[in-house]
Design an enzyme around this catalytic site. Structure first.
Site, short mmCIF file in Angstrom:
data_model
loop_
_atom_site.label_atom_id
_atom_site.label_comp_id
_atom_site.label_asym_id
_atom_site.label_seq_id
_atom_site.Cartn_x
_atom_site.Cartn_y
_atom_site.Cartn_z
N GLU A 111 0.84 -1.21 0.00
CA GLU A 111 0.00 0.00 0.00
C GLU A 111 0.88 1.25 0.00
OE1 GLU A 111 -2.77 1.07 -0.90
OE2 GLU A 111 -4.20 0.52 0.63
N THR A 122 -3.70 9.04 -4.73
CA THR A 122 -3.95 9.01 -3.28
C THR A 122 -2.96 9.91 -2.55
OG1 THR A 122 -4.81 6.77 -3.49
CG2 THR A 122 -4.20 7.47 -1.29
#
Ligand code: HSE
Length: 313
Positions: free
Chosen positions: A132, A187
């Site tokens: 991630e 993100t």
């Protein structure tokens, strides 16, 4: 010469993070879509990884979340085998549905199984968070916790365990993704928009609403859950990335959604609907219509909360 062949196939679902006030904490796994990985292990005196991927993600092992997680685990456990990995991306990339989380989780889960490493949930989350971090610049745990455990989840900290709550049976999830340009490393950019300091009244409102989300999930009260999905901190600072969100949200609510939020860092939008009282399809159509009126193409689907990572072959 002895050649060992062991194969596992694992799956891990897409997820929506935040659910409004639960920034970096709440997640919900979707019944579909999902990522799958097949790992084939052959005997060898050194570690090597042959990595294939079907889907629109980087092939380079150092840029791909799945390959990166496999290598991290192999290094940590001193695995000396030849691994052939085939990743099938079902989760669309870069639209706020936990694509990097699904790839990271499915790889860590499959490695744990095929090598019988005995990792517990926290260890699988820790390795998944490396993937991630590679993709989004931050090791946030909300998507990966949902993708691993399934259902509605509260991500862990160093001092608190992860929690998974079975969502209400009649909870329907309407997910709409507009076809809009997003910044590279979306993100990371979306996180750069967040305020460094937050006023106490907004914090109080978010704590109240986050509590309603949890209570609504636990008590099977979808209207309560939806009421709690109002966020006072994160969504407003990201509005410039999602200028049509307020009108889409309004239309979804008019059509019967109990609550609406930006899914993770967007641009997808999630509406929750009590399918025992209202029609999820009407909510979905109203959201798509709202985008159409603004001249933006969008696509969407209705699904249910889903299971977490599992072995499927
Ligand atoms: N909680 C994260 C964020 C989710 O909103 O930045 C990103 O998928």
């Amino acid at each position: 010469m002895l050649v060992l062949h062991r194969t596992v196939v694992a799956a891990a679902p897409a997820s929506c993070a935040n659910l409004g006030p639960g920034f970096d904490v709440f997640g919900i796994a979707l019944c579909e879509p999902e990522d799958r990985i097949e790992l084939e292990v052959e005997d060898s005196s050194t570690f090597s990884l042959d990595f294939e991927v079907e889907g629109n993600v980087p092939r380079e092992q150092e840029k791909n979340a799945a390959a990166f997680v496999i290598s991290c685990i192999a290094r940590k456990y001193r695995i000396r085998k030849r691994i052939k990995a085939r990743l099938r991306k079902g989760v669309p990339v870069g639209v706020g549905l936990g694509s990097s989380a699904a790839s990271s989780v499915v790889s860590a889960f499959a490695m744990n199984k095929v090598f019988k490493l005995g990792m517990d949930v926290m260890q699988i989350l820790a390795f998944s968070s490396e993937g991630e971090k590679l993709c989004s610049g931050a090791a946030h745990l909300d998507n990966i916790t949902a993708s691993l455990l399934g259902g509605f989840t509260i991500s862990p900290s160093r001092f608190t365990p992860p929690v998974s709550i079975k969502p209400p049976d009649s909870l329907a999830l309407c997910v709409v993704t507009p076809q809009v340009d997003t910044p590279e490393r979306k993100t990371e950019y979306a996180r750069s928009l967040l305020p460094e300091k937050v006023g106490l009244p907004d914090v109080v409102s978010n704590i109240r609403n986050a509590s309603l989300v949890v209570a609504g999930m636990a008590l099977s009260d979808i209207d309560m859950l939806g009421m709690g999905m109002e966020d006072y901190i994160v969504e407003r600072s990201r509005l410039k990335m999602n200028p049509h969100y307020p009108s889409v949200k309004l239309e979804a609510k008019k059509a019967g959604a109990s609550g609406v939020c930006i899914s993770g860092a967007g641009p997808s939008i999630l509406a929750v609907v009590d399918s025992s009282k209202r029609k999820p399809r009407s909510v979905l159509d109203s959201m798509l219509r709202s985008y159409r009126k603004s001249g933006i193409k969008a696509e969407g689907f209705v699904t249910k909360p889903g299971k977490g990572a599992r072995i499927v072959g």
